[in-house]
Design a protein around this motif. Structure first.
Motif, PDB file in Angstrom:
ATOM      1  N   HIS A  55      72.762  53.154  70.676  1.00 42.73           N
ATOM      2  CA  HIS A  55      73.944  52.694  71.404  1.00 42.73           C
ATOM      3  C   HIS A  55      73.713  51.305  71.995  1.00 42.73           C
ATOM      4  CE1 HIS A  55      77.544  52.782  73.879  1.00 42.73           C
ATOM      5  NE2 HIS A  55      76.793  52.561  74.965  1.00 42.73           N
ATOM      6  N   ARG A  56      72.472  51.060  72.438  1.00 44.31           N
ATOM      7  CA  ARG A  56      72.124  49.759  73.011  1.00 44.31           C
ATOM      8  C   ARG A  56      70.896  49.206  72.295  1.00 44.31           C
ATOM      9  NH1 ARG A  56      71.150  49.220  79.403  1.00 44.31           N
ATOM     10  NH2 ARG A  56      73.432  49.473  79.350  1.00 44.31           N
ATOM     11  N   ALA A  57      70.940  47.922  71.956  1.00 45.25           N
ATOM     12  CA  ALA A  57      69.811  47.291  71.269  1.00 45.25           C
ATOM     13  C   ALA A  57      68.583  47.292  72.179  1.00 45.25           C
ATOM     14  CB  ALA A  57      70.164  45.864  70.870  1.00 45.25           C
ATOM     15  N   SER A  58      67.438  47.615  71.610  1.00 48.66           N
ATOM     16  CA  SER A  58      66.185  47.632  72.374  1.00 48.66           C
ATOM     17  C   SER A  58      65.130  46.859  71.617  1.00 48.66           C
ATOM     18  CB  SER A  58      65.710  49.073  72.608  1.00 48.66           C
ATOM     19  OG  SER A  58      65.503  49.737  71.359  1.00 48.66           O
ATOM     20  N   LEU A  59      64.201  46.308  72.333  1.00 47.72           N
ATOM     21  CA  LEU A  59      63.154  45.499  71.726  1.00 47.72           C
ATOM     22  C   LEU A  59      62.256  46.337  70.812  1.00 47.72           C
ATOM     23  CD1 LEU A  59      62.059  43.305  74.768  1.00 47.72           C
ATOM     24  CD2 LEU A  59      62.979  42.428  72.611  1.00 47.72           C
ATOM     25  N   THR A  60      61.942  45.791  69.666  1.00 48.83           N
ATOM     26  CA  THR A  60      60.955  46.402  68.782  1.00 48.83           C
ATOM     27  C   THR A  60      59.565  46.087  69.331  1.00 48.83           C
ATOM     28  OG1 THR A  60      60.795  44.419  67.404  1.00 48.83           O
ATOM     29  CG2 THR A  60      62.485  46.047  66.806  1.00 48.83           C
ATOM     30  N   PRO A  61      58.526  46.749  68.839  1.00 51.45           N
ATOM     31  CA  PRO A  61      57.170  46.401  69.285  1.00 51.45           C
ATOM     32  C   PRO A  61      56.854  44.914  69.087  1.00 51.45           C
ATOM     33  CG  PRO A  61      57.122  48.482  68.121  1.00 51.45           C
ATOM     34  CD  PRO A  61      58.527  47.952  67.971  1.00 51.45           C
ATOM     35  N   ALA A  62      57.318  44.344  67.972  1.00 49.85           N
ATOM     36  CA  ALA A  62      57.093  42.919  67.741  1.00 49.85           C
ATOM     37  C   ALA A  62      57.860  42.081  68.754  1.00 49.85           C
ATOM     38  CB  ALA A  62      57.506  42.545  66.314  1.00 49.85           C
ATOM     39  N   GLY A  63      59.086  42.500  69.053  1.00 55.42           N
ATOM     40  CA  GLY A  63      59.883  41.779  70.042  1.00 55.42           C
ATOM     41  C   GLY A  63      59.267  41.851  71.425  1.00 55.42           C
ATOM     42  N   ARG A  64      58.737  43.037  71.759  1.00 55.18           N
ATOM     43  CA  ARG A  64      58.094  43.203  73.074  1.00 55.18           C
ATOM     44  C   ARG A  64      56.853  42.323  73.183  1.00 55.18           C
ATOM     45  NH1 ARG A  64      59.847  44.302  77.651  1.00 55.18           N
ATOM     46  NH2 ARG A  64      61.115  45.951  76.683  1.00 55.18           N
ATOM     47  N   LYS A  65      56.065  42.232  72.097  1.00 60.15           N
ATOM     48  CA  LYS A  65      54.869  41.400  72.116  1.00 60.15           C
ATOM     49  C   LYS A  65      55.250  39.927  72.226  1.00 60.15           C
ATOM     50  CE  LYS A  65      50.453  40.610  71.787  1.00 60.15           C
ATOM     51  NZ  LYS A  65      49.547  40.972  72.897  1.00 60.15           N
ATOM     52  N   LEU A  66      56.298  39.513  71.507  1.00 61.94           N
ATOM     53  CA  LEU A  66      56.744  38.126  71.587  1.00 61.94           C
ATOM     54  C   LEU A  66      57.186  37.787  73.005  1.00 61.94           C
ATOM     55  CD1 LEU A  66      57.483  35.423  70.274  1.00 61.94           C
ATOM     56  CD2 LEU A  66      59.720  36.413  69.704  1.00 61.94           C
ATOM     57  N   LEU A  67      57.907  38.710  73.626  1.00 67.37           N
ATOM     58  CA  LEU A  67      58.367  38.479  74.997  1.00 67.37           C
ATOM     59  C   LEU A  67      57.181  38.397  75.962  1.00 67.37           C
ATOM     60  CD1 LEU A  67      60.568  38.252  77.152  1.00 67.37           C
ATOM     61  CD2 LEU A  67      60.675  40.757  77.203  1.00 67.37           C
ATOM     62  N   GLN A  68      56.229  39.303  75.800  1.00 63.53           N
ATOM     63  CA  GLN A  68      55.061  39.327  76.695  1.00 63.53           C
ATOM     64  C   GLN A  68      54.293  38.015  76.631  1.00 63.53           C
ATOM     65  OE1 GLN A  68      52.388  42.604  75.890  1.00 63.53           O
ATOM     66  NE2 GLN A  68      50.722  41.662  77.052  1.00 63.53           N
ATOM     67  N   GLU A  69      54.002  37.552  75.421  1.00 61.84           N
ATOM     68  CA  GLU A  69      53.256  36.302  75.275  1.00 61.84           C
ATOM     69  C   GLU A  69      54.131  35.087  75.581  1.00 61.84           C
ATOM     70  OE1 GLU A  69      50.064  36.254  74.868  1.00 61.84           O
ATOM     71  OE2 GLU A  69      49.974  38.439  74.651  1.00 61.84           O
ATOM     72  N   GLY A  70      55.410  35.208  75.248  1.00 64.80           N
ATOM     73  CA  GLY A  70      56.324  34.099  75.492  1.00 64.80           C
ATOM     74  C   GLY A  70      56.520  33.799  76.955  1.00 64.80           C
ATOM     75  N   ARG A  71      56.433  34.819  77.783  1.00 60.92           N
ATOM     76  CA  ARG A  71      56.583  34.593  79.220  1.00 60.92           C
ATOM     77  C   ARG A  71      55.449  33.725  79.766  1.00 60.92           C
ATOM     78  NH1 ARG A  71      58.973  40.582  80.711  1.00 60.92           N
ATOM     79  NH2 ARG A  71      61.169  39.904  80.847  1.00 60.92           N
ATOM     80  N   HIS A  72      54.266  33.850  79.171  1.00 61.92           N
ATOM     81  CA  HIS A  72      53.170  32.964  79.580  1.00 61.92           C
ATOM     82  C   HIS A  72      53.536  31.513  79.285  1.00 61.92           C
ATOM     83  CE1 HIS A  72      50.641  36.320  80.509  1.00 61.92           C
ATOM     84  NE2 HIS A  72      50.532  36.733  79.258  1.00 61.92           N
ATOM     85  N   LEU A  73      54.166  31.283  78.129  1.00 58.30           N
ATOM     86  CA  LEU A  73      54.579  29.927  77.767  1.00 58.30           C
ATOM     87  C   LEU A  73      55.676  29.415  78.694  1.00 58.30           C
ATOM     88  CD1 LEU A  73      54.688  30.207  73.859  1.00 58.30           C
ATOM     89  CD2 LEU A  73      52.927  29.127  75.270  1.00 58.30           C
ATOM     90  N   LEU A  74      56.608  30.296  79.057  1.00 58.25           N
ATOM     91  CA  LEU A  74      57.682  29.889  79.972  1.00 58.25           C
ATOM     92  C   LEU A  74      57.122  29.517  81.335  1.00 58.25           C
ATOM     93  CD1 LEU A  74      60.440  32.535  79.113  1.00 58.25           C
ATOM     94  CD2 LEU A  74      60.461  30.103  78.553  1.00 58.25           C
ATOM     95  N   HIS A  75      56.162  30.320  81.831  1.00 62.15           N
ATOM     96  CA  HIS A  75      55.537  30.008  83.124  1.00 62.15           C
ATOM     97  C   HIS A  75      54.776  28.683  83.041  1.00 62.15           C
ATOM     98  CE1 HIS A  75      56.827  33.676  84.842  1.00 62.15           C
ATOM     99  NE2 HIS A  75      55.942  34.464  84.235  1.00 62.15           N
ATOM    100  N   ALA A  76      54.070  28.480  81.920  1.00 66.58           N
ATOM    101  CA  ALA A  76      53.310  27.229  81.749  1.00 66.58           C
ATOM    102  C   ALA A  76      54.246  26.034  81.693  1.00 66.58           C
ATOM    103  CB  ALA A  76      52.463  27.307  80.479  1.00 66.58           C
TER     104      ALA A  76
END
Length: 300
Positions: A55-76
């Motif tokens: 019913h609602r789109a949810s992150l795949t494992p790959a999407g979750r990993k991209l978000l996790q690592e991507g947040r480090h880049l956003l903070h940097a």
């Protein structure tokens, strides 16, 4: 590069807000623009970032990993933006302050608290130096500002100095040490018969300094002024200590002050910084530290 900061920012907003529509509202975009950004990222990477089967789109494992690592880049990236803005405004990204072991570091805490309460973003790095190590830290550029540098600096110059006053020293022994019973003033010939305790000069490049040592006297060298104080209390040796660091020990009887025939002069301590040092953070600290009130009980 197939991954943009903008795409990571959109992915982060979707996860934080729980939906594409809420993320679009937060980012002040239309929902279709958010959807397009994610679809293009998926196409560029050739992976599915969201599972759209429910019913609602949810992150795949790959999407979750991209978000996790991507947040480090956003903070940097945010940190980099802040650093650039601080440099443009004249505030240093980091200020390195060396503090003489003659001054308890806690004396600076109210000043540090004022600095942080004013929300100055400059990072502070404090270190403790002993004797000539204060000047060594300045000359070798391990420190931008030295607080409590003792005596005179290196003759080659290249730095500025603001005197803070003189520090009272007292010759101390433990009450159970043999020299405790000696008649005063104690002559140097008697002093040199007993082990002296010194704090090691922390210089790395400049020649180390020493003071209050008589001839071929036995010496116990310790890593800090606090270690030296405790060693005196244990009766391991004799020597000079800053009065303000042993006043409680003298009051409690853990140490005794002895008058000596040949006393050492009171060392002068100063603020010191390099000629070319500029920046609003060091100016801020110089304006506060130049007022000797914060050194009450240490200098006279």
């Amino acid at each position: 590069m197939r991954i943009s900061l903008d795409a990571l920012n959109v992915l982060d907003a979707i996860d934080r807000k729980g939906s594409f529509a809420a993320a679009a509202d937060t980012l002040h975009r239309v929902p279709s623009a958010v959807t397009y950004t994610i679809q293009k990222l998926e196409q560029d990477l050739d992976i599915a970032l969201f599972d759209r089967s429910g019913h609602r789109a949810s992150l795949t494992p790959a999407g979750r990993k991209l978000l996790q690592e991507g947040r480090h880049l956003l903070h940097a990236a945010n940190d980099l933006e802040s650093i650039v803005k601080r440099v443009a405004s004249g505030w240093e990204t980091e200020l390195r302050i060396a503090i003489s072991d003659l001054i308890p570091v806690a004396r600076l805490y109210p000043i540090l608290n004022e600095f942080y309460n004013a929300r100055h973003a400059t990072r502070l790095r404090l270190s403790e130096e002993i004797f000539g190590g204060n000047w060594d830290a300045l000359i070798s550029r391990r420190a931008d500002l030295v607080v409590g540098a003792p005596g005179d600096g290196p003759p080659e110059g290249g730095y500025k100095v603001h005197p803070l006053g003189e520090v009272k020293f007292v010759f101390v022994v433990a009450p159970h040490h043999p020299l405790a019973q000696a008649k005063e003033p104690v002559p140097e010939s008697l002093i040199r018969q007993y082990r002296a305790i010194v704090a090691a000069d922390s210089s790395r490049q400049l020649p180390p300094r020493s003071s209050g040592i008589a001839g071929t006297q036995d010496i116990l060298t310790l890593p800090s002024m606090e270690a030296k104080r405790e060693a005196h209390c244990c009766g391991l040796g004799i020597g000079y200590m800053p009065y303000h660091l042993v006043s409680h020990d003298l009051s409690s009887g853990r140490l005794l002050a002895k008058a000596v025939v040949t006393d050492i002069p009171r060392p002068r301590i100063s603020l010191a910084w390099r000629d070319e040092t500029e920046g609003r953070a060091i100016e801020w600290f110089l304006s506060r530290l130049s007022n000797p009130d914060w050194l009450e009980g240490i200098t006279g």
